[in-house]
Scaffold this active site. Sequence first.
Site: not given
Length: 391
Positions: A74, A154, A203, A243, A329
């Site tokens: 991502a 998130n 993924a 690739t 942190c």
Amino acid sequence: MLQLPVYLDNNSTTQCDPRVVTAMLPYFSEQYGNAASTTHPFGWIAKEAVEKAREQLARLINADITEIIFTSGATESDNLGLKGVFENYASKGNHIITVATEHKAVLDTCKHIEKLGGEITYLNIKEDGLIDVDELEKNIKRSTILISVMYGNNETGVIQSIKKISGVAKQHDVLFFCDAAQAVGKIKVDVIDDGIDILAFTAHKIYGPKGIGALYVRRKNPRVKLISQMDGGGHEKNIRSGTLNVPAIVGFGKACEICMKEMTTEANALKHLRDKLEHNLLKLEEVHINGNKEFRLPHVSNLSFKNISANSLMMQLNRKIAVSSGSACTSALPEPSYVLKAMHLPHELANASLRFGLGRFTTEEQINFAIKEISETVTKLRNENRTFNSV
Ligand SMILES: *Cc1c(COP(=O)(O)O)cnc(C)c1O
């Protein structure tokens, strides 16, 4: 026997599903072809596996196979989506609107774009973590080329009003980019229905392998064009050379297929466990849920424990429960989370917050254990503080 530590940090990454590992294995050994080799069966077999995976990804988000570009994750998809639009639409304008609570992969990419001459507006959010869509609209100007708002946060799990946002973008003829790394595979994400033009996902947040992600790039209404950020052999329609990582792509595809089948049931089960965790931890005094409770990913909980330092709490728990504070942190100076700060949480509460991310392999036994351990530790730490303060 319960195996320790219990993993409740699924927003950072997830365990690869054994079914995903099984699907990947042949592509490390027997089927090792290069998907770009067109002259022999090794290449054909690899290519076929990649195209099957592409279809599995496309189906999960209701895209067409021609709209999926494989990347390394991502972070790369965010970079490619934002920089790719900025470069390609330079003649139209240089203004991008995003939000203060986006992932660093979006925020730092925007900072880079500013150095290249881009103008970025960072929207504030309301106390519940949602953006004000009217404010978003007011910030659109003639030079605006892109709106970038994440699907689910998130740290807090807060889900933005994606359809409203895309509606505003469309009305003003501005492209809409969405980082959906936390939402895809967890809740229904439908690029057509949601009106998303460019979408990033990965993924390893959905029980697939690390180091493989994708970018959805809309092909019609409108047709989105990007400038490539990785040049070379012209793979992935010349948008992302290199690739292809065939085993990882096969695993990503399998992970998407499993989510497609199990997402609804899984979300319900995780919501039940998440709510149980929250319900019981809220019994401790002065515990507070961060983020809108209605518009929230089902497996995420971000809680503030008043009069506790999240770092001390994590230190006490770290052999038993793996969680995170959401704050970056860095060595000696623990900074409170910028996401919670943007939600106007006072400094001391932001420093008293933990993020729980449940996942496919979380059990009721683990949640019961977490409730007991956290309750005891919070009570103990608060008592120590009280004793200390009264000396
Ligand atoms: C995890 C995450 C990313 C980064 O994904 P990688 O595949 O690790 O690069 C970006 N955005 C959000 C919202 C995430 O949760």
